[in-house]
Scaffold this motif. Structure first.
Motif, PDB file in Angstrom:
ATOM      1  N   ARG A  82     -17.988 -16.069  21.185  1.00 28.84           N
ATOM      2  CA  ARG A  82     -18.593 -14.737  21.263  1.00 28.84           C
ATOM      3  C   ARG A  82     -17.870 -13.876  22.302  1.00 28.84           C
ATOM      4  O   ARG A  82     -17.455 -14.376  23.350  1.00 28.84           O
ATOM      5  CB  ARG A  82     -20.063 -14.854  21.623  1.00 28.84           C
ATOM      6  CG  ARG A  82     -20.908 -15.500  20.532  1.00 28.84           C
ATOM      7  CD  ARG A  82     -22.371 -15.496  20.886  1.00 28.84           C
ATOM      8  NE  ARG A  82     -22.627 -15.874  22.275  1.00 28.84           N
ATOM      9  CZ  ARG A  82     -23.035 -17.066  22.669  1.00 28.84           C
ATOM     10  NH1 ARG A  82     -23.273 -18.012  21.790  1.00 28.84           N
ATOM     11  NH2 ARG A  82     -23.233 -17.323  23.944  1.00 28.84           N
ATOM     12  N   PRO A  83     -17.731 -12.573  22.046  1.00 30.95           N
ATOM     13  CA  PRO A  83     -17.057 -11.673  22.999  1.00 30.95           C
ATOM     14  C   PRO A  83     -17.693 -11.680  24.391  1.00 30.95           C
ATOM     15  O   PRO A  83     -16.979 -11.628  25.391  1.00 30.95           O
ATOM     16  CB  PRO A  83     -17.169 -10.295  22.341  1.00 30.95           C
ATOM     17  CG  PRO A  83     -17.287 -10.591  20.883  1.00 30.95           C
ATOM     18  CD  PRO A  83     -18.064 -11.887  20.793  1.00 30.95           C
ATOM     19  N   LEU A  84     -19.014 -11.761  24.468  1.00 29.15           N
ATOM     20  CA  LEU A  84     -19.683 -11.786  25.773  1.00 29.15           C
ATOM     21  C   LEU A  84     -19.278 -13.028  26.567  1.00 29.15           C
ATOM     22  O   LEU A  84     -19.025 -12.950  27.774  1.00 29.15           O
ATOM     23  CB  LEU A  84     -21.209 -11.737  25.596  1.00 29.15           C
ATOM     24  CG  LEU A  84     -22.026 -11.734  26.880  1.00 29.15           C
ATOM     25  CD1 LEU A  84     -21.674 -10.520  27.749  1.00 29.15           C
ATOM     26  CD2 LEU A  84     -23.516 -11.746  26.559  1.00 29.15           C
ATOM     27  N   LEU A  85     -19.177 -14.152  25.885  1.00 28.52           N
ATOM     28  CA  LEU A  85     -18.739 -15.386  26.537  1.00 28.52           C
ATOM     29  C   LEU A  85     -17.303 -15.248  27.043  1.00 28.52           C
ATOM     30  O   LEU A  85     -16.996 -15.616  28.178  1.00 28.52           O
ATOM     31  CB  LEU A  85     -18.847 -16.570  25.579  1.00 28.52           C
ATOM     32  CG  LEU A  85     -18.303 -17.905  26.103  1.00 28.52           C
ATOM     33  CD1 LEU A  85     -19.115 -18.380  27.291  1.00 28.52           C
ATOM     34  CD2 LEU A  85     -18.283 -18.935  24.998  1.00 28.52           C
ATOM     35  N   LEU A  86     -16.426 -14.690  26.212  1.00 24.17           N
ATOM     36  CA  LEU A  86     -15.033 -14.513  26.620  1.00 24.17           C
ATOM     37  C   LEU A  86     -14.910 -13.573  27.811  1.00 24.17           C
ATOM     38  O   LEU A  86     -14.133 -13.827  28.740  1.00 24.17           O
ATOM     39  CB  LEU A  86     -14.202 -13.993  25.457  1.00 24.17           C
ATOM     40  CG  LEU A  86     -14.014 -14.952  24.288  1.00 24.17           C
ATOM     41  CD1 LEU A  86     -13.306 -14.252  23.140  1.00 24.17           C
ATOM     42  CD2 LEU A  86     -13.262 -16.191  24.722  1.00 24.17           C
ATOM     43  N   GLY A  87     -15.678 -12.488  27.800  1.00 17.51           N
ATOM     44  CA  GLY A  87     -15.662 -11.551  28.921  1.00 17.51           C
ATOM     45  C   GLY A  87     -16.163 -12.198  30.202  1.00 17.51           C
ATOM     46  O   GLY A  87     -15.584 -12.014  31.276  1.00 17.51           O
TER      47      GLY A  87
END
Length: 191
Positions: A82-87
């Motif tokens: 997920r993008p939030l996890l990557l960020g």
């Protein structure tokens, strides 16, 4: 001057990395062996964050090997994080790079403590993504390899720097290979 240890470490890790890029479970046990050799090599070059990284890799190789081999013949599928996890992981990597770099600078004779710390922290992120077979592992490996090449060359580890250039190409090719496998739903990778 290239030492026998540098030659052996690079040979084993090259095979491990190529197998990881081809989604092959045998990458993991070869990684344990190669990381142990690199830990000794980096200790002699005063790249202490890289020594810590190799110890981390040994543990995660054992865990990754178990995770990839589990499932009764069905491999863990390739998926997207997920993008939030990557960020969140990226932000944590930047903060940890600064903190560990400051620690190395203050308490050791480490060479390039902040660059060495960036290799450590973003390799950890890439390895965690690799263990979960997340497609985004490969852009992180591209970043790590880009930082590592000049770092290792500056310590006279020219073979290692050259092979990290090859690892950069492998990471790019693996990114496309994994994406194709993810789209087609393929999980094959040698058992």
């Amino acid at each position: 001057m290239t030492t026998p240890l540098e030659l052996a470490a690079n040979a084993v890790m090259t095979l491990s990395i190529v197998l990881a890029g081809r989604n092959n479970v045998h990458s993991w046990w070869l990684g344990v062996i190669g990381c142990a050799m690199f830990a000794a090599l980096f200790y002699g070059s005063r790249l202490y964050a890289d020594v810590a990284l190799q110890l981390f890799f040994i543990v995660t190789c054992l865990v990754g090997w178990r995770r990839w081999a589990a499932g009764g013949g069905r491999a863990l599928p390739i998926s997207l994080a997920r993008p939030l996890l990557l960020g969140s992981m990226s932000a944590a990597g930047l903060v940890a790079t600064a903190a560990y770099g400051l620690m190395l600078q203050a308490w050791t004779d480490a060479y390039a403590p902040f660059i060495d710390s960036a290799v450590l922290m973003f390799s950890i992120i890439a390895q965690l993504l690799l263990m979960g077979r997340r497609l985004q592992t490969w852009p992180f490996w591209l970043l790590v390899n880009t930082i590592s090449i000049p770092l290792y060359a500056s310590r006279g580890l020219y073979l290692t720097a050259a092979l990290y250039g090859a690892y950069w190409v492998n990471a790019l090719a693996s990114w496309f290979f994994w994406r194709r496998q993810m789209v087609t739903g393929a999980t094959a990778g040698g058992r």
